[in-house]
Design an enzyme around this catalytic site. Structure first.
Site, short mmCIF file in Angstrom:
data_model
loop_
_atom_site.label_atom_id
_atom_site.label_comp_id
_atom_site.label_asym_id
_atom_site.label_seq_id
_atom_site.Cartn_x
_atom_site.Cartn_y
_atom_site.Cartn_z
N GLU A 33 -16.29 0.73 -1.33
CA GLU A 33 -17.05 -0.33 -1.99
C GLU A 33 -17.61 -1.31 -0.95
O GLU A 33 -18.78 -1.70 -1.01
CB GLU A 33 -16.17 -1.08 -3.00
CG GLU A 33 -15.62 -0.23 -4.12
CD GLU A 33 -14.21 0.27 -3.84
OE1 GLU A 33 -13.48 0.52 -4.82
OE2 GLU A 33 -13.85 0.42 -2.64
N GLY B 79 -3.39 -6.52 3.05
CA GLY B 79 -4.66 -7.03 2.53
C GLY B 79 -4.52 -8.29 1.70
O GLY B 79 -5.24 -9.26 1.89
N ARG B 80 -3.56 -8.30 0.75
CA ARG B 80 -3.43 -9.46 -0.13
C ARG B 80 -2.74 -10.64 0.56
O ARG B 80 -2.56 -11.69 -0.06
CB ARG B 80 -2.71 -9.08 -1.42
CG ARG B 80 -1.34 -8.45 -1.23
CD ARG B 80 -0.88 -7.81 -2.54
NE ARG B 80 0.36 -7.06 -2.38
CZ ARG B 80 0.44 -5.83 -1.90
NH1 ARG B 80 -0.66 -5.21 -1.47
NH2 ARG B 80 1.59 -5.20 -1.83
N GLU C 74 0.06 -6.32 -7.76
CA GLU C 74 -0.04 -5.27 -6.76
C GLU C 74 1.23 -5.20 -5.92
O GLU C 74 1.62 -4.13 -5.46
CB GLU C 74 -1.27 -5.48 -5.87
CG GLU C 74 -1.60 -4.27 -4.99
CD GLU C 74 -2.98 -4.36 -4.36
OE1 GLU C 74 -3.96 -4.04 -5.06
OE2 GLU C 74 -3.07 -4.75 -3.19
N LYS D 203 -9.09 6.10 -6.82
CA LYS D 203 -10.06 6.26 -5.74
C LYS D 203 -10.22 7.73 -5.36
O LYS D 203 -11.33 8.23 -5.11
CB LYS D 203 -9.65 5.45 -4.52
CG LYS D 203 -9.73 3.94 -4.70
CD LYS D 203 -9.35 3.25 -3.40
CE LYS D 203 -9.46 1.75 -3.50
NZ LYS D 203 -9.12 1.10 -2.21
N LYS E 286 -9.84 -3.83 6.23
CA LYS E 286 -8.75 -3.55 7.18
C LYS E 286 -9.04 -2.27 7.94
O LYS E 286 -8.88 -2.19 9.16
CB LYS E 286 -7.42 -3.46 6.44
CG LYS E 286 -6.21 -3.28 7.36
CD LYS E 286 -4.91 -3.44 6.61
CE LYS E 286 -3.74 -3.37 7.57
NZ LYS E 286 -2.44 -3.62 6.90
#
Length: 504
Positions: A197, A250-251, A336, A477, A191
Site C-alpha cells: 500500500e 511499527g506501532r 494488534e 495480504k 519498515k
C-alpha cells in the site's frame, strides 16, 4: 510459589461489591486509586476510583503479577533483551526516548541527531521553499504521526503535513489538492520499504510531482525505514534516508524517524518535548511496583473487566478535539498487540485477551453511543480523557461545558438513577476511569502514548502472551497477492465477488 492459574482462581472467587458500596466503605478511595505523573511544568492525573478495583482485587492482581514474572519481563524489556519470542527480537522503543540499554540509547541518539540535522536543514531552506509534506505509510507508520500532527500542529504548523495511509486513491488525491507540488516533500515510511500500500502510494505521489513539472522528483523524497538498502534501490539518496532499528515495531515507531513528519510540523524543540514526556512515563513504569505503578494498575482494571467480568469491549472517549484520533491510535496499539489466542509459549490462552477498543470524541459521542453505555445490556468499561486547559481562545463557556459533560458522564454511569418508569431507569454501577491532563502539549501527548504502550505490555505479561508480533495481519495480504497473480481458487462467494468486480 502460586502459579498464574492459581492467581486467576483466587481472583475469580472474590466478591463483587457495587461502585457505590466501594465508595461508602472507603473514604480514602479517591486518594488510593488516583495518581499523577509529573512532566515538568505540567502533568497528568490518572483516576481509577470509579472502577471496581479494591484492596482485595489489587492484592490478587499483585499476586498474579508475581506469578506471571512481571518484574523480570519488565527488566528484560528495558535491558534490550528478547521479549518478542516468536521473532527473537527485543522491543526497544523506550530507548528511542533515552530509557533503556545504554548501547541502544546511544545508537538511537546518533540516529536522532541525523534526523534533527535534516529537519533543521529543511526548515532553514536547504531543500528550497518547503511548505507541504505528504507522508505515506500505513498502520504504525501513519496512525502515530497522524495523531501527533493533528493534536499538536493545529494553530501554526511549521509545515503543512498530510498523512496518507489508505490505498484508496481518493485519500492521495485529497492530499494532492491541498499541496503545491513545487513546495512539497514526500516522506515514505515503511519498515521494510516493501509494504504494497505504501509503495503504491509513494509511486503515485512521485508521478504527481513529475507530471506537475518538478525537475527532480526523487530529490524531494525522504525515506523513513529500517531497510535503507531497499530505499536506495528505490532511488532515494542516502543523505535523505532516516533509518531506525529493527528492534522497533511499527506501532511503537513514532519515536523514531517515523516521527519525521511530527518534527516537520511542530519543530525540533517540541519533538524533543514529546520524547521527554514519554521518558517520564518510562521512568515511572520502570521504577514503580505493584499498585503504585499506574500503567500496571490500569492493566489490573482492564483484566478485571475482560477476564473476570467478561466485558468484550472498552470505550475510550476524548473530551478534547485535539485527541480525536487517539481512539483510532489505541485500536492498533491494543488490538494488534494483544489480540492473540495463544500464549507466548504457543499454548491456547485460558481466557479472553484484548477487548475490542473503540471510542469517539465528547460531546459528540453522548448523542450517539452513550445510550448503550447507560442503559444497554453490555458491560463497557470506559476511559475519559480531558484537559484542564482549553485548546481554543473562545468564550470560556465552551470548555466549561465540555468538562462538565465529561465529569457528569462518569458520575452518571456510576450512580445511575432509579425510576418508576422502567424506560427512564439507569442501573448505574458502570465503571469508568478518567485521565485528566493539565494541557495537551507535546510532553503530555508523549506521556499519554507511552502510558498506553506500557499498559498494553503489562496486560500482555499478566496474560502470558507476546504483544510484539502481529502475524494476524499477514494472511489477508497473502491472499490479496494470490488474487493479483491470478489462477488461485477461492470459495464460491469470493469467486463471485471477484468476477462481479472484474477481478476474476
Amino acid at each position: 510459589m502460586p502459579t498464574r492459574a492459581d492467581a486467576w482462581h483466587d481472583l475469580a472467587l472474590l466478591p463483587e461489591p457495587t461502585l457505590t458500596e466501594l465508595f461508602a466503605e472507603d473514604p480514602q478511595r479517591v486518594n488510593k486509586l488516583s495518581g499523577r505523573i509529573e512532566l515538568g511544568e505540567t502533568g497528568v492525573l490518572f483516576d481509577w476510583s470509579k472502577t471496581h478495583l479494591d484492596d482485595k482485587l489489587l492484592d490478587g492482581f499483585e499476586a498474579l503479577a508475581e506469578a506471571a514474572g512481571f518484574a523480570a519481563m519488565r527488566e528484560r524489556l528495558f535491558a534490550g533483551e528478547v521479549v518478542n519470542s516468536t521473532e527473537g527480537r527485543a522491543a526497544e522503543h523506550s530507548a528511542l526516548r533515552g530509557v533503556g540499554k545504554a548501547e541502544s540509547v546511544e545508537e538511537a541518539l546518533v540516529l536522532r541527531d541525523r534526523m534533527e540535522a535534516l529537519v533543521r536543514a529543511i526548515h532553514d531552506g536547504a531543500m528550497g521553499d518547503v511548505k507541504h509534506l505528504i507522508h505515506v505509510g500505513i498502520g504504525g507508520s501513519a496512525l502515530g504521526p497522524a495523531l501527533a500532527v493533528d493534536a499538536l500542529a493545529r494553530d501554526f504548523p511549521l509545515c503543512d503535513v498530510h498523512v496518507v495511509s489508505n490505498i484508496d486513491g481518493q485519500a492521495l488525491e485529497a492530499a494532492f489538492k491541498a499541496c503545491d507540488p513545487e513546495t512539497t516533500l514526500l516522506a515514505v515510511a515503511s519498515k521494510t520499504f516493501t509494504t504494497i500500500e505504501t509503495m503504491t502510494n509513494a509511486a503515485s505521489a512521485l508521478s504527481w510531482l513529475e507530471q506537475n513539472g518538478v525537475a527532480d522528483p526523487s530529490g524531494r523524497v525522504i525515506a523513513l525505514t529500517a531497510n535503507p538498502e531497499k530505499a536506495v534501490e528505490w532511488g532515494v539518496d542516502e543523505t535523505r534516508i532516516l533509518p531506525f532499528a529493527e528492534s522497533v515495531g511499527g506501532r511503537y515507531s513514532l519515536w523514531s524517524s517515523i516521527g519525521f513528519p511530527i518534527a516537520m510540523a511542530i519543530g525540533w524543540e517540541e519533538f524533543e518535548s514529546f520524547l521527554e514526556g514519554a521518558a517520564k512515563v518510562d521512568e515511572h513504569f520502570r521504577d514503580s511496583n505493584g499498585r503504585a505503578n499506574l500503567c500496571l494498575r490500569a492493566a489490573f482494571a482492564d483484566l478485571t473487566y475482560a477476564r473476570l467480568r467478561k466485558a468484550e469491549t472498552r470505550g475510550v472517549f476524548a473530551y478534547d478535539e485535539r485527541l480525536r484520533l487517539f481512539p483510532s491510535y489505541l485500536q492498533q496499539l491494543e488490538m494488534e498487540s494483544n489480540g492473540k489466542s495463544v500464549t507466548a509459549a504457543g499454548d491456547p490462552v485460558d481466557g479472553p485477551t484484548a477487548p475490542i477498543t473503540w471510542g469517539g470524541v465528547g460531546t459528540d459521542a453522548q448523542h450517539a453511543v452513550f445510550q448503550l453505555l447507560h442503559q444497554g445490556t453490555h458491560l463497557v468499561p470506559v476511559d475519559f480523557i480531558a484537559s484542564i486547559a482549553p485548546g481554543d481562545s473562545l468564550d470560556a463557556a465552551h470548555h466549561r461545558i465540555l468538562l462538565m459533560n465529561c465529569f457528569a458522564q462518569g458520575a452518571a454511569l456510576m450512580a445511575g438513577q432509579a425510576s418508576d418508569d422502567a424506560a427512564r431507569a439507569y442501573p448505574g454501577n458502570r465503571p469508568s476511569a478518567t485521565i485528566l491532563c493539565d494541557d495537551i502539549d507535546a510532553a503530555t501527548l508523549g506521556a499519554l502514548i507511552a502510558f498506553h504502550e506500557h499498559r498494553t505490555f503489562a496486560n500482555a505479561v499478566l496474560m502470558g502472551i507476546n504483544p510484539f508480533d502481529q502475524f494476524g495481519v499477514e494472511l489477508g495480504k497473502a491472499i490479496a497477492k494470490r488474487i493479483e497473480s491470478g489462477g488461485a481458487q477461492f470459495d464460491p462467494s469470493t469467486t463471485a465477488l471477484l468476477e462481479k468486480a472484474g477481478l476474476g
